[in-house]
Scaffold this motif. Structure first.
Motif, PDB file in Angstrom:
ATOM      1  N   GLU A 157      22.324  74.782  75.632  1.00 39.84           N
ATOM      2  CA  GLU A 157      22.283  73.781  74.565  1.00 39.84           C
ATOM      3  C   GLU A 157      23.679  73.214  74.301  1.00 39.84           C
ATOM      4  O   GLU A 157      23.847  72.005  74.144  1.00 39.84           O
ATOM      5  CB  GLU A 157      21.720  74.395  73.279  1.00 39.84           C
ATOM      6  CG  GLU A 157      21.665  73.398  72.135  1.00 39.84           C
ATOM      7  CD  GLU A 157      21.108  73.992  70.851  1.00 39.84           C
ATOM      8  OE1 GLU A 157      21.509  73.518  69.784  1.00 39.84           O
ATOM      9  OE2 GLU A 157      20.280  74.927  70.925  1.00 39.84           O
ATOM     10  N   GLY A 158      24.695  74.075  74.288  1.00 39.13           N
ATOM     11  CA  GLY A 158      26.063  73.605  74.091  1.00 39.13           C
ATOM     12  C   GLY A 158      26.506  72.655  75.190  1.00 39.13           C
ATOM     13  O   GLY A 158      27.113  71.614  74.915  1.00 39.13           O
ATOM     14  N   PHE A 159      26.192  72.993  76.436  1.00 36.42           N
ATOM     15  CA  PHE A 159      26.535  72.125  77.555  1.00 36.42           C
ATOM     16  C   PHE A 159      25.810  70.786  77.422  1.00 36.42           C
ATOM     17  O   PHE A 159      26.399  69.718  77.600  1.00 36.42           O
ATOM     18  CB  PHE A 159      26.198  72.793  78.889  1.00 36.42           C
ATOM     19  CG  PHE A 159      26.437  71.906  80.077  1.00 36.42           C
ATOM     20  CD1 PHE A 159      27.727  71.619  80.497  1.00 36.42           C
ATOM     21  CD2 PHE A 159      25.377  71.346  80.771  1.00 36.42           C
ATOM     22  CE1 PHE A 159      27.959  70.782  81.584  1.00 36.42           C
ATOM     23  CE2 PHE A 159      25.593  70.520  81.867  1.00 36.42           C
ATOM     24  CZ  PHE A 159      26.895  70.239  82.265  1.00 36.42           C
ATOM     25  N   THR A 160      24.532  70.832  77.084  1.00 35.76           N
ATOM     26  CA  THR A 160      23.735  69.616  76.955  1.00 35.76           C
ATOM     27  C   THR A 160      24.285  68.730  75.842  1.00 35.76           C
ATOM     28  O   THR A 160      24.390  67.512  76.002  1.00 35.76           O
ATOM     29  CB  THR A 160      22.258  69.962  76.699  1.00 35.76           C
ATOM     30  OG1 THR A 160      21.803  70.783  77.780  1.00 35.76           O
ATOM     31  CG2 THR A 160      21.392  68.719  76.602  1.00 35.76           C
ATOM     32  N   ARG A 161      24.665  69.323  74.728  1.00 34.67           N
ATOM     33  CA  ARG A 161      25.251  68.544  73.628  1.00 34.67           C
ATOM     34  C   ARG A 161      26.547  67.862  74.070  1.00 34.67           C
ATOM     35  O   ARG A 161      26.830  66.734  73.671  1.00 34.67           O
ATOM     36  CB  ARG A 161      25.500  69.417  72.412  1.00 34.67           C
ATOM     37  CG  ARG A 161      24.236  69.811  71.686  1.00 34.67           C
ATOM     38  CD  ARG A 161      24.521  70.485  70.339  1.00 34.67           C
ATOM     39  NE  ARG A 161      23.309  70.971  69.738  1.00 34.67           N
ATOM     40  CZ  ARG A 161      22.364  70.209  69.177  1.00 34.67           C
ATOM     41  NH1 ARG A 161      22.522  68.905  69.165  1.00 34.67           N
ATOM     42  NH2 ARG A 161      21.302  70.740  68.657  1.00 34.67           N
ATOM     43  N   SER A 162      27.335  68.531  74.914  1.00 34.57           N
ATOM     44  CA  SER A 162      28.572  67.910  75.388  1.00 34.57           C
ATOM     45  C   SER A 162      28.277  66.751  76.341  1.00 34.57           C
ATOM     46  O   SER A 162      29.036  65.782  76.387  1.00 34.57           O
ATOM     47  CB  SER A 162      29.495  68.944  76.029  1.00 34.57           C
ATOM     48  OG  SER A 162      28.939  69.463  77.210  1.00 34.57           O
ATOM     49  N   VAL A 163      27.179  66.817  77.091  1.00 36.96           N
ATOM     50  CA  VAL A 163      26.789  65.708  77.966  1.00 36.96           C
ATOM     51  C   VAL A 163      26.255  64.549  77.112  1.00 36.96           C
ATOM     52  O   VAL A 163      26.608  63.388  77.340  1.00 36.96           O
ATOM     53  CB  VAL A 163      25.721  66.129  79.002  1.00 36.96           C
ATOM     54  CG1 VAL A 163      25.155  64.926  79.738  1.00 36.96           C
ATOM     55  CG2 VAL A 163      26.299  67.131  79.977  1.00 36.96           C
TER      56      VAL A 163
END
Length: 169
Positions: A157-163
């Motif tokens: 989720e953290g990675f997706t939010r950064s994308v």
């Protein structure tokens, strides 16, 4: 994860054009995927090894992210690396730095984010213990599988939010 159709997978991509999404090589027949054992669907493009994709459940429907992988390295059983998403230790060639263009205007300007993933993108299987790493070193975890799954989902989720950045999906 709930089962997705080909159209749903293609429509989910947030960091590429609709035309690019239509040309993505899918990982095979989607009805053969064991969706209930996945936290995200991840695959490498069988025709272009430097392309990879992940699709994960999100608030308003699935989110797909296109990734770029580095050139394959020679396999080394002496050195080890750790996936930042599932925290599985692999031989050095079992983890790669994947880069994703950001969604929206930031991505069109060339901005991207990266993270270390298992090169086969099978993190869901590693945290459940249905797939084992080839690393010479093994880290014993005190978390049970449910806690490891929760941690994987939080990191993803953290990675997706950064994308996604300012683009809300």
């Amino acid at each position: 994860m709930e089962a997705l159709t080909e159209d749903e997978v293609r429509a989910s991509f947030v960091n590429c054009t609709k035309g690019e999404a239509q040309r993505i090589n899918l990982p095979g027949p989607l009805d053969a995927v064991y969706w209930e054992h996945l936290d995200f669907l991840g695959w490498r493009d069988p025709r272009a090894d430097q392309r990879a994709y992940i699709v994960l459940p999100w608030t308003n429907g699935p989110v797909g992210i296109t990734l770029r992988a580095p050139q394959p390295k020679r396999k080394s059983l002496v050195r080890s690396s750790m996936c930042s998403i599932c925290l599985t230790v692999h031989s050095a060639s079992g983890v790669a730095s994947f880069v994703a263009p950001k969604a929206g205007p930031a991505g069109r300007e060339g901005n991207s984010v990266g993270n270390y993933f298992c090169t086969d993108l099978q993190c869901s299987r590693y945290v459940r213990g249905t797939l084992k790493s080839d690393a010479a070193t093994f880290m014993e975890e005190s978390l049970d599988p449910a806690e490891r799954i929760h941690r994987l989902r939080a990191k993803l989720e953290g990675f997706t939010r950064s994308v996604l950045g300012d683009v809300l999906v």
